[in-house]
Design a protein around this motif. Structure first.
Motif, PDB file in Angstrom:
ATOM      1  N   ARG A 197      -6.774   2.061  -1.417  1.00  0.00           N
ATOM      2  CA  ARG A 197      -7.584   2.611  -0.322  1.00  0.00           C
ATOM      3  C   ARG A 197      -8.737   1.679   0.039  1.00  0.00           C
ATOM      4  N   ILE A 198      -9.342   1.073  -0.964  1.00  0.00           N
ATOM      5  CA  ILE A 198     -10.449   0.136  -0.699  1.00  0.00           C
ATOM      6  C   ILE A 198      -9.942  -1.043   0.123  1.00  0.00           C
ATOM      7  N   GLU A 199      -8.806  -1.610  -0.292  1.00  0.00           N
ATOM      8  CA  GLU A 199      -8.237  -2.746   0.435  1.00  0.00           C
ATOM      9  C   GLU A 199      -7.902  -2.367   1.871  1.00  0.00           C
ATOM     10  N   ALA A 200      -7.485  -1.127   2.077  1.00  0.00           N
ATOM     11  CA  ALA A 200      -7.123  -0.672   3.424  1.00  0.00           C
ATOM     12  C   ALA A 200      -8.352  -0.227   4.223  1.00  0.00           C
ATOM     13  N   GLY A 201      -9.536  -0.255   3.575  1.00  0.00           N
ATOM     14  CA  GLY A 201     -10.761   0.156   4.251  1.00  0.00           C
ATOM     15  C   GLY A 201     -10.863   1.655   4.448  1.00  0.00           C
ATOM     16  N   GLN A 202     -10.150   2.426   3.612  1.00  0.00           N
ATOM     17  CA  GLN A 202     -10.132   3.877   3.765  1.00  0.00           C
ATOM     18  C   GLN A 202     -11.162   4.583   2.895  1.00  0.00           C
ATOM     19  N   ASN A 208       0.824  -1.211   0.000  1.00  0.00           N
ATOM     20  CA  ASN A 208       0.000   0.000   0.000  1.00  0.00           C
ATOM     21  C   ASN A 208       0.857   1.260   0.000  1.00  0.00           C
ATOM     22  N   GLU A 209       1.941   1.251   0.763  1.00  0.00           N
ATOM     23  CA  GLU A 209       2.857   2.396   0.755  1.00  0.00           C
ATOM     24  C   GLU A 209       3.470   2.580  -0.628  1.00  0.00           C
ATOM     25  N   PHE A 210       3.853   1.468  -1.260  1.00  0.00           N
ATOM     26  CA  PHE A 210       4.455   1.526  -2.592  1.00  0.00           C
ATOM     27  C   PHE A 210       3.463   2.101  -3.605  1.00  0.00           C
ATOM     28  N   ILE A 211       2.234   1.613  -3.581  1.00  0.00           N
ATOM     29  CA  ILE A 211       1.216   2.103  -4.516  1.00  0.00           C
ATOM     30  C   ILE A 211       0.968   3.589  -4.300  1.00  0.00           C
ATOM     31  N   SER A 212       0.901   4.004  -3.054  1.00  0.00           N
ATOM     32  CA  SER A 212       0.677   5.413  -2.752  1.00  0.00           C
ATOM     33  C   SER A 212       1.833   6.264  -3.267  1.00  0.00           C
ATOM     34  N   MET A 213       3.059   5.810  -3.052  1.00  0.00           N
ATOM     35  CA  MET A 213       4.227   6.567  -3.498  1.00  0.00           C
ATOM     36  C   MET A 213       4.288   6.628  -5.027  1.00  0.00           C
ATOM     37  N   VAL A 214       4.066   5.488  -5.684  1.00  0.00           N
ATOM     38  CA  VAL A 214       4.116   5.448  -7.146  1.00  0.00           C
ATOM     39  C   VAL A 214       3.024   6.344  -7.733  1.00  0.00           C
ATOM     40  N   SER A 215       1.839   6.300  -7.151  1.00  0.00           N
ATOM     41  CA  SER A 215       0.738   7.143  -7.634  1.00  0.00           C
ATOM     42  C   SER A 215       1.109   8.611  -7.541  1.00  0.00           C
ATOM     43  N   HIS A 216       1.670   8.988  -6.407  1.00  0.00           N
ATOM     44  CA  HIS A 216       2.069  10.387  -6.240  1.00  0.00           C
ATOM     45  C   HIS A 216       3.167  10.759  -7.234  1.00  0.00           C
ATOM     46  N   GLU A 217       4.144   9.891  -7.395  1.00  0.00           N
ATOM     47  CA  GLU A 217       5.260  10.169  -8.305  1.00  0.00           C
ATOM     48  C   GLU A 217       4.800  10.232  -9.762  1.00  0.00           C
ATOM     49  N   LEU A 218       3.762   9.489 -10.121  1.00  0.00           N
ATOM     50  CA  LEU A 218       3.242   9.541 -11.490  1.00  0.00           C
ATOM     51  C   LEU A 218       2.389  10.792 -11.716  1.00  0.00           C
ATOM     52  N   ARG A 219       1.676  11.212 -10.694  1.00  0.00           N
ATOM     53  CA  ARG A 219       0.792  12.369 -10.852  1.00  0.00           C
ATOM     54  C   ARG A 219       1.561  13.659 -11.118  1.00  0.00           C
ATOM     55  N   THR A 220       2.702  13.802 -10.483  1.00  0.00           N
ATOM     56  CA  THR A 220       3.468  15.040 -10.635  1.00  0.00           C
ATOM     57  C   THR A 220       3.872  15.286 -12.089  1.00  0.00           C
ATOM     58  N   PRO A 221       4.522  14.336 -12.766  1.00  0.00           N
ATOM     59  CA  PRO A 221       4.852  14.602 -14.171  1.00  0.00           C
ATOM     60  C   PRO A 221       3.616  14.667 -15.068  1.00  0.00           C
ATOM     61  N   LEU A 222       2.579  13.905 -14.754  1.00  0.00           N
ATOM     62  CA  LEU A 222       1.361  13.962 -15.558  1.00  0.00           C
ATOM     63  C   LEU A 222       0.735  15.353 -15.501  1.00  0.00           C
ATOM     64  N   THR A 223       0.744  15.951 -14.320  1.00  0.00           N
ATOM     65  CA  THR A 223       0.197  17.297 -14.169  1.00  0.00           C
ATOM     66  C   THR A 223       1.002  18.297 -14.994  1.00  0.00           C
ATOM     67  N   THR A 224       2.316  18.149 -14.979  1.00  0.00           N
ATOM     68  CA  THR A 224       3.180  19.038 -15.759  1.00  0.00           C
ATOM     69  C   THR A 224       2.916  18.871 -17.254  1.00  0.00           C
ATOM     70  N   ILE A 225       2.854  17.629 -17.714  1.00  0.00           N
ATOM     71  CA  ILE A 225       2.609  17.358 -19.132  1.00  0.00           C
ATOM     72  C   ILE A 225       1.249  17.902 -19.546  1.00  0.00           C
ATOM     73  N   LYS A 226       0.238  17.648 -18.704  1.00  0.00           N
ATOM     74  CA  LYS A 226      -1.120  18.132 -18.988  1.00  0.00           C
ATOM     75  C   LYS A 226      -1.122  19.655 -19.122  1.00  0.00           C
ATOM     76  N   GLY A 227      -0.411  20.330 -18.238  1.00  0.00           N
ATOM     77  CA  GLY A 227      -0.356  21.789 -18.283  1.00  0.00           C
ATOM     78  C   GLY A 227       0.266  22.302 -19.574  1.00  0.00           C
ATOM     79  N   PHE A 228       1.385  21.708 -19.985  1.00  0.00           N
ATOM     80  CA  PHE A 228       2.041  22.154 -21.212  1.00  0.00           C
ATOM     81  C   PHE A 228       1.207  21.837 -22.460  1.00  0.00           C
ATOM     82  N   VAL A 229       0.565  20.670 -22.474  1.00  0.00           N
ATOM     83  CA  VAL A 229      -0.293  20.330 -23.616  1.00  0.00           C
ATOM     84  C   VAL A 229      -1.447  21.324 -23.701  1.00  0.00           C
TER      85      VAL A 229
END
Length: 173
Positions: free
Chosen positions: A107-112, A45-66
């Motif tokens: 989050r679903i698996e963690a009951g959050q 769960n920590e890994f998924i959370s970290m990877v999700s955050h790390e992927l969102r940052t460049p995606l947001t940048t790319i989306k902004g420039f596009v």
């Protein structure tokens, strides 16, 4: 000397004692394995959370420039450039949804995640879904229509989760 009944009783007590000891050992092993599985699940769960955050940052940048280029803030676009950028923009949106889905699963698996049930108009949900897919369908020359023959009753549901499910179904269709 022990009498036959006493020997038999002693044998039964010994067998039962051996069973209790073996069950106790099995219980301890299961407890240890369960603790290790919980640790692994927490790390996942920590890994998924970290990877999700790390992927969102460049995606947001790319989306902004596009978006900047699509809005012609950097100069006019020809039809082919616009088509490529709109396709890229849709792909970025889809990838962002996939990252969100990945995080939601964790989050679903963690009951959050709790469902936010409220009276929901399914017709409105379907119309919102159709509107969100319209640009993609148009770009791919796919006709997507919605026909609701009669007013639908309100249902107790989480409209955001319904949108997510329908979006996944249509995206994979």
């Amino acid at each position: 000397t022990l009498m036959p009944d006493s020997r038999r009783l002693a044998g039964l007590v010994a067998k039962q004692s051996a069973i209790v000891i073996e069950r106790s050992r099995l219980y301890e092993r299961l407890k240890s394995v369960n603790e290790k599985l919980e640790q692994i699940n927490h790390l996942k769960n920590e890994f998924i959370s970290m990877v999700s955050h790390e992927l969102r940052t460049p995606l947001t940048t790319i989306k902004g420039f596009v978006s900047i280029v699509l809005n012609e803030e950097t100069g006019p676009l020809n039809d082919q450039q616009r088509h490529f950028l709109e396709t890229s923009d849709r792909a970025i949106d889809r990838l962002t949804l996939l990252v969100s889905d990945l995080l939601d699963i964790s989050r679903i698996e963690a009951g959050q995640i709790k469902m936010q049930l409220r009276p929901t108009n399914l017709s409105d949900v379907c119309h919102r879904l159709l509107a969100s897919f319209a640009p993609q369908m148009k770009a791919q020359n796919i006709a997507l229509s919605l026909e609701i023959s009669e007013p639908l009753p309100l249902v107790m549901a989480d409209p955001d989760r319904l949108m997510q499910v329908f979006d996944n179904l249509l995206s994979n269709a």
